[in-house]
Write a protein that holds these residues in place. Structure first.
Motif: not given
Length: 214
Positions: A29-37, A185-201
């Protein structure tokens, strides 16, 4: 909502039952899906920029993500709740390390991993335990280490009673909004840097969250 011991036991038994069929379904599945790669390539880059070191694939299933990270040159190992899944992963990827463990009681020393991924493994964890899981992730990661999550997007929880070749299962699947997960995540002490939606529609959208231990 099920008791802690109940949902863990049900999830473990379910994935023991479907382990072989699951591995057959996700293989390649990873090889077939460029966003996962691309996401895994970014994770590898983040790990190297943070100084390198061992990385944990938590909820590794049959080891596809672990193996891909190893192919990118990382010292990757996998952890999964299901002994059946771990057996499948070890047979498929004999050169990598896999062990049985639960993210709710993550048995990793403090600051012992340079990066951590959890792809589609948080989806079975009840809401009230997600902060505990993120606390374990934060403790295990080195300062500045990257955390990459992949999960189903939505607002509902459903009981999955069959899957992966029609085998019986009993797992709760939680769909969550990225904003909610980012808050935990922020409450646990992480810094959130980015978000990406896959197949949003589409009918089954997914989200990546890219974070880093502060």
């Amino acid at each position: 909502m099920p008791l802690v011991d109940d949902w863990l036991a049900d999830t473990r038994a379910s994935y023991d039952t479907v382990a072989v069929a699951y591995a057959d379904q996700v293989r390649g599945a990873i090889a077939e899906r460029r966003y996962l790669r691309a996401a895994l390539a970014l994770f590898a880059e983040d790990v190297r920029e943070a100084g390198g070191g061992p990385v944990a694939d938590v909820g590794c299933g049959s080891g596809e993500v672990t193996a891909h990270l190893g192919g990118l040159g990382l010292d990757a190992f996998g952890i999964d709740l299901s002994p059946g899944m771990v057996d499948v992963a070890r047979r498929a990827h004999p050169g990598l390390r896999f062990e049985v463990g639960s993210m709710t009681e993550l048995d990793l020393p403090a600051a012992s991993v340079a990066g951590l991924v959890a792809w589609q493994s948080l989806i079975h964890v009840p809401d009230d335990l997600v902060p505990t899981v993120f606390g374990h992730f934060h403790r295990a990661l080195r300062p500045g280490g990257p955390l990459h999550l992949l999960f189903h997007v939505g607002d509902e929880t459903r009981l999955k009673t069959a899957g992966y070749g029609g085998h019986p299962m009993k797992v709760h699947v939680h769909r969550r909004r990225p904003e909610r997960v980012a808050t935990w995540l922020r409450e646990a002490g992480f810094e959130v840097e980015a978000q990406l939606l896959l197949d949003p529609e589409g009918e089954a959208p997914q989200a990546f969250l890219f974070a880093r231990r502060g």
